[in-house]
Write an enzyme that holds these catalytic residues in place. Structure first.
Site, short mmCIF file in Angstrom:
data_model
loop_
_atom_site.label_atom_id
_atom_site.label_comp_id
_atom_site.label_asym_id
_atom_site.label_seq_id
_atom_site.Cartn_x
_atom_site.Cartn_y
_atom_site.Cartn_z
CB CYS A 1 4.29 -2.30 4.31
SG CYS A 1 4.98 -3.55 5.39
CG HIS B 1 2.44 -3.97 1.25
ND1 HIS B 1 3.80 -4.12 1.12
CD2 HIS B 1 2.10 -4.55 2.43
CE1 HIS B 1 4.27 -4.75 2.17
NE2 HIS B 1 3.26 -5.02 2.99
CG ASN C 1 5.81 -7.75 3.80
OD1 ASN C 1 6.32 -6.73 3.37
ND2 ASN C 1 4.85 -7.74 4.72
#
Ligand code: ACO
Length: 355
Positions: free
Chosen positions: A122, A258, A288
């Site tokens: 990520c 993030h 996500n």
């Protein structure tokens, strides 16, 4: 690690074009209730996620990456000019070889450019911005296309309630290149700690040739460990990059974090002192999307008029590795895709009327 060669001494490098894509299929939390021991309410209250997007059956990471680049081109047909290299940050590559970056490059008219994948989960998009800046400063590329693209629905075990509910698919694509003085990428802080690798992983089976590549079909995760790591590292890396940039949290107009879990974002922002009112959040709509979360959030905050020319941005991410990356960025909105599409359309209309 500090360098003796401060940001002000470097030629200004920043984002010169930006696009995004999310697949059409919306998967609401309630969809999991039928086959998992969970509830829509549990998912939203523990993560902030209400829905996510899933790629179509034959839509893979290179396809979502290409769609994000095409969105960039629809906003700025000249946006890929002088691109000499393509980086794809991904943990769900179409294959280990060829690189997803090469597959994307060949479909968007960049065949022949250098192309490679970057695997820091990520935090990959922010890592990619740093690599792109370095390549330009080293004189090996004039501009670099950085794509954060994922088709995580293909590699997450949809029967595992601990992970299935968290992840979605999508992509963001940014061109990194020269910007006017006073704008652009300022400082980076990046790191990784492989001793935490077993807290978050995606197994990769050996390639089965001929006939394709078998990714592992489950993300392994110790959610509580990752949660604690994420809050600490987001807070520490944000503070560190602000110090390195001679900025304070009060100087930040927008944090683009993030998007893994709203509780992680809230706790981390508390640690570096930026209120949630200055934090861009879209985890409730996309879940996500790993390397795509930061460019998706940035693109949407430009489109709705929040991120504007001259504002101070802080990008901060964590991921498998375990890894982390943060950067400061003075936003330049001087190219067609760097303003809200509505503003872009009205400028074009005004130009047409004036012509
Ligand atoms: N539905 C219902 N119950 C669930 C679910 C679910 N979908 N998932 C887990 N539970 C249960 C657990 O089994 C546990 O049960 P137990 O108490 O009987 O053991 C209970 O809920 C509470 O579990 P916790 O782990 O304490 O729940 P928490 O509030 O911490 O939320 C979560 C779990 C959402 C996973 C959280 O820990 C988190 O977000 N961690 C970070 C994950 C993350 O960010 N991963 C991606 C990293 S980025 C990358 O690089 C890919």
């Amino acid at each position: 690690m500090t360098n003796s060669f401060g940001a002000s001494a470097r030629p200004p490098i920043g984002i010169t074009a930006l696009g995004m894509y999310v697949p059409a299929r919306v998967v609401p939390n309630a969809a999991y209730e039928a086959h998992l021991d969970t509830t829509a309410e549990w998912i939203e209250s523990r993560t902030g996620i209400r829905e996510r997007r899933f790629a179509a059956e034959h839509e893979y990471t290179s396809d979502v990456g290409v769609a994000a680049v095409r969105d960039l081109l629809s906003r700025d047909p000249d946006g890929l000019r002088e691109v000499d290299a393509v980086i794809c940050a991904t943990i769900s590559p179409d294959a280990l070889m060829p690189s997803t970056a090469a597959l994307i490059a060949s479909q968007v008219g960049l065949g022949g450019a250098a192309a490679f994948d970057l695997s820091t989960a990520c935090s990959g998009f922010v890592y990619g911005l740093s690599v792109a800046q370095g390549m330009i400063l080293a004189g090996v590329a004039r501009r670099v296309l950085v794509v954060g693209a994922e088709a995580l629905s293909k590699v997450v075990d949809q029967t595992d309630r601990n992970t299935a509910i968290l992840f979605g698919d999508g992509a963001g694509a940014a061109v990194v290149g020269p910007v006017p003085g006073g704008y652009g990428l300022q400082e980076f802080v990046m790191g990784a700690d492989g001793t935490g690798g077993s807290s978050l992983y995606l197994r990769c089976a050996a390639p089965q040739l001929p006939g394709g590549f078998q990714m592992g079909h489950s993300v392994g995760m110790n959610g509580r460990e990752v949660f604690k790591f994420a809050v600490r590292v987001l807070g520490d890396s944000a503070n560190e990059v602000l110090n390195k940039s001679h900025l304070t949290s009060g100087d930040v107009d927008w944090v683009i974090p993030h998007q893994a879990n709203i509780r992680i974002i809230e706790a981390a922002c508390g640690r570096f002192g930026v209120p949630m009112s200055k934090t861009v959040v879209n985890v409730h709509r996309y879940g996500n999307t790993s390397s795509a979360t930061v460019p998706l959030a940035l693109r949407e905050a430009i489109d709705d008029g929040r991120v504007r020319d001259g504002q101070q941005l802080l990008l901060v991410a964590f991921g498998g590795g375990l890894s982390w990356a943060a950067c400061t960025l003075k936003w330049w909105a001087g190219a067609p895709s760097l303003v809200a599409r509505t503003a872009q359309t009205s400028e074009e209309e005004a130009a047409e009327v004036g012509a």
